[in-house]
Enzyme design. Structure first.
Site, PDB file in Angstrom:
ATOM      1  CG  HIS A 149      -6.883  -3.146   5.140  1.00 43.86           C
ATOM      2  ND1 HIS A 149      -6.023  -2.187   4.674  1.00 43.86           N
ATOM      3  CD2 HIS A 149      -6.793  -3.107   6.480  1.00 43.86           C
ATOM      4  CE1 HIS A 149      -5.449  -1.577   5.694  1.00 43.86           C
ATOM      5  NE2 HIS A 149      -5.882  -2.120   6.802  1.00 43.86           N
ATOM      6  NE  ARG A 172      -1.163  -1.145   4.740  1.00 42.72           N
ATOM      7  CZ  ARG A 172      -1.424  -0.664   5.939  1.00 42.72           C
ATOM      8  NH1 ARG A 172      -2.166   0.425   6.072  1.00 42.72           N
ATOM      9  NH2 ARG A 172      -0.974  -1.244   7.019  1.00 42.72           N
ATOM     10  CB  SER A 204      -5.804   2.362   6.263  1.00 46.83           C
ATOM     11  OG  SER A 204      -5.959   2.550   7.648  1.00 46.83           O
ATOM     12  CD  GLU A 235     -17.782   2.559   2.292  1.00 48.46           C
ATOM     13  OE1 GLU A 235     -19.026   2.574   2.398  1.00 48.46           O
ATOM     14  OE2 GLU A 235     -17.019   2.665   3.274  1.00 48.46           O
ATOM     15  CG  PHE A 283     -15.648  -1.362   3.608  1.00 44.67           C
ATOM     16  CD1 PHE A 283     -16.545  -2.218   4.238  1.00 44.67           C
ATOM     17  CD2 PHE A 283     -14.566  -0.882   4.345  1.00 44.67           C
ATOM     18  CE1 PHE A 283     -16.375  -2.577   5.572  1.00 44.67           C
ATOM     19  CE2 PHE A 283     -14.394  -1.239   5.671  1.00 44.67           C
ATOM     20  CZ  PHE A 283     -15.298  -2.085   6.290  1.00 44.67           C
ATOM     21  CG  ASP A 321      -9.628  -4.299  12.134  1.00 43.01           C
ATOM     22  OD1 ASP A 321      -9.502  -4.040  13.345  1.00 43.01           O
ATOM     23  OD2 ASP A 321      -9.392  -3.474  11.223  1.00 43.01           O
ATOM     24  NE  ARG A 326      -3.615  -3.855   9.801  1.00 44.87           N
ATOM     25  CZ  ARG A 326      -3.080  -4.570  10.782  1.00 44.87           C
ATOM     26  NH1 ARG A 326      -2.935  -5.877  10.648  1.00 44.87           N
ATOM     27  NH2 ARG A 326      -2.681  -3.989  11.888  1.00 44.87           N
TER      28      ARG A 326
END
Lengths: 312, 287
Positions: free
Chosen positions: A106, A7, A34, A55, A80, A114, A164
């Site tokens: 992610h 990322r 993030s 979103e 998402f 999470d 991530r």
């Protein structure tokens, strides 16, 4: 082995692209820190749009920007971007075949602590089923940089899945990514392992161990899940006569399914698929979760042995 | 037939009186009924309620170029309530985007006029819609892009009142006011009927004016079949600064045909041949 952030590579490449091309715009849904789009936001605040935690609208706005000549990169967490917003991606981006790049961090089980709500194990499957959409799962930072540059200047919608967790580096600067092309990392005779994302790291480890046992493994990194490299899959399957797929994703609808479709229609050979089974994830450390689900060199070795049994 | 040269549409706020607009709208309504009855499908009710507003946008207000649908300086229109496609197709044909005969391709296999608007097959369609709650977001994206390009083109969008039940509409409402999109004007076709019945019985969207105001919009309430009021509202929207405009247009589903008006059953059902004949007669068609 050096671990690298995909990322961060994405955020840095966005900044480079932003400097080169005024058409590049970036949208995020309150996760820019993030997804690393914050890097772009800092340099080009006027071309960065935080759409808040909304979103569906974000995808539609991106489509409106694309139809107006911009090149929008849209980022959030994979679940998402592909799950919650799926039908907006379908209706407003894929149906009119618009130039929107959905790049999500992610992806997969390595989201970690999470837990299931945030672990996208279905994202590749969801995006792969959409006409016009192309789906790419890079393995490391070097490939991510090339993928981002390539999709920026290849017309039409793309989904790029990032992680991530930092992943071990696979490639050096001589690597050249091409949309729709797999990459043979290691040639072999007895079995083909086709993988992407972090699983390519484990595929290489497994191949080394198996070599000591006298099993010759061909390792193909298949970052483009759609359109999958049919020619390479068929050629390798015909050579080795047995295939294992490995992905950090549900075994339903991802790379394993894409390869199964190719094999069954062209050259049916024994196939074993490694991925998360048909279950949700759970909390834990990202790397621990990979081992928990057998998504590692041992999981691949077990599948290789199983497929070689079936090949006999 | 009332026809204008393509050059007529290149400037906004054209000299066109309400009698002419009404005559054009009558032709559009006839097109809507013929198109839907020809294929025994489609959505006449909401197309009829939207007709007067669409006619005012394309004949009076918007700067556009039927000969060059992608003209850079054009104002954009997004039909977020995509099922009213017959009204849009009729107006596009009559302003010169494609021949009137093409209306026969509505909903037929390999025709260019899909059931819901598709930008890839129909000239003048800015973005594909049909699934409710998405077009308004695309309109927000277009308005943002025009701001980035420092263009003075404007974006118009029509949503349905049933459509306003979609949560994504309110995501877009938030975004448009957050980004001060005063180049965006959305019209709510408030005919108060959706497939299952009256909007306030199925799932109330009221009070609309207060809701959109609370979301930071400039709100104007009008009779959506009064050309003077439509024109005035569109003109007022031009003058608003730093806010998007919402025109709440009170309309009548099935407007123009007595036995269709305010009847939910004509939402997604075409008139059978005998009723079509009767309806066309009401609309002044000589048989």
């Amino acid at each position: 082995m050096e671990k690298v952030s995909l990322r961060d590579a994405y955020g840095d490449t966005l900044v480079e692209l932003g400097k080169e091309d005024e058409r590049i715009v970036v949208l995020d849904a309150d996760l820019s820190g993030s997804t690393k789009t914050a890097k772009f936001a800092k340099v080009f605040p006027e071309r960065f749009f935080n759409m808040g935690i909304a979103e569906i609208n974000m995808m539609n706005v991106a489509a409106g920007l694309a139809v107006s000549g911009k090149i929008p990169f849209v980022s959030t967490f994979a679940i998402f971007g592909t799950g919650r917003a799926w039908e907006a991606v379908r209706q407003t981006i894929c149906y009119p075949n618009l130039n929107v790049k959905v790049v999500c961090s992610h992806g997969g089980i390595t989201v970690g602590e999470d837990g299931a709500s945030h672990q996208a194990l279905e994202d590749v499957s969801l995006m792969r089923s959409l006409p016009n959409m192309r789906v790419i799962v890079p393995a490391d930072d070097i490939e991510t940089r090339q993928v981002i540059r390539k999709v920026a200047y290849t017309e039409g919608p793309f989904y790029v899945r990032l992680s991530r967790e930092k992943f071990p580096r696979i490639f050096d600067e001589t690597y050249r990514f091409e949309v729709g092309k797999g990459h043979v990392l290691r040639e072999g005779e007895d079995v083909t392992v086709i993988s992407n994302g972090v699983m390519t790291h484990f595929a290489l480890l497994a191949a080394e161990i198996l070599e000591k046992e006298g099993i010759s493994v061909e390792v193909i990194h298949m970052s483009t899940v759609k359109p999958v490299d049919v020619e390479l899959v068929v050629d390798s399957a015909l050579k080795t006569g047995a295939v294992v797929t490995a992905e950090e994703h549900s075994i339903i609808g991802g790379l394993g399914s894409a390869v199964a479709e190719v094999l069954v229609e062209n050259c049916p050979v024994p196939l074993e698929r490694l991925g998360t089974p048909d279950v949700f994830g759970l909390s834990g450390k990202g790397w621990d979760l990979l081992h928990y689900f057998g998504l590692d060199e041992n999981g691949i070795i077990a599948k290789v042995k199983k497929v070689l049994e079936r090949k006999k | 037939m009332i026809r204008f040269e393509p050059s007529f549409f290149l400037e906004r706020n054209r000299e066109i009186d309400d009698v002419t607009l009404r005559a054009i709208a009558r032709e559009v309504r006839k097109d809507i009924l013929k198109m839907t009855s020809a294929v025994n499908s489609g959505h006449p009710g909401g197309s009829m309620s939207a007709a007067d507003i669409l006619v005012t946008l394309y004949y009076y207000k918007m700067r556009h170029n039927p000969e060059n649908p992608k003209w850079e300086k054009r104002d954009r229109f997004v039909l977020s309530k995509g099922h009213s496609s017959p009204a849009l197709y009729s107006v596009l044909a009559r302003t010169g985007y494609f021949p009137i005969e093409k209306l026969k391709e509505f909903r037929v296999l390999e025709g260019d006029l899909q059931g819901h608007p598709s930008m890839l097959t129909t000239p003048g369609v800015e973005i594909s819609t049909g699934s409710l709650g998405h077009g308004i977001g695309a309109a927000v994206g277009m308005a943002l892009a025009l701001k980035l390009d420092r263009s003075d083109s404007r974006v118009y969008c029509m949503i349905g009142d049933g459509e306003a039940q979609e949560g994504s509409v309110w995501e877009s409402a938030m975004a448009a006011s957050h980004y001060n999109l005063d180049n965006l004007c959305v019209i709510l076709d408030n005919n108060n009927l959706q497939i299952d019945g009256p909007v306030d019985e199925v799932m109330s969207i009221y009070p609309t004016v207060e809701k959109w105001k609370a979301f930071g919009w400039h709100v104007i309430e009008i009779n959506g079949h009064d050309f003077k009021e439509i024109k005035n509202a569109l003109d007022e929207a031009d003058t608003v600064k730093y806010k998007p405009t919402m025109i709440v247009a009170r309309t009548v589903k099935g407007k123009g045909v007595s036995f269709m008006e305010n009847r939910a059953e004509w939402h997604g059902k075409a008139l059978p041949p005998d009723l079509l004949k009767e309806a066309l007669k009401e609309l002044g068609e000589l048989s």
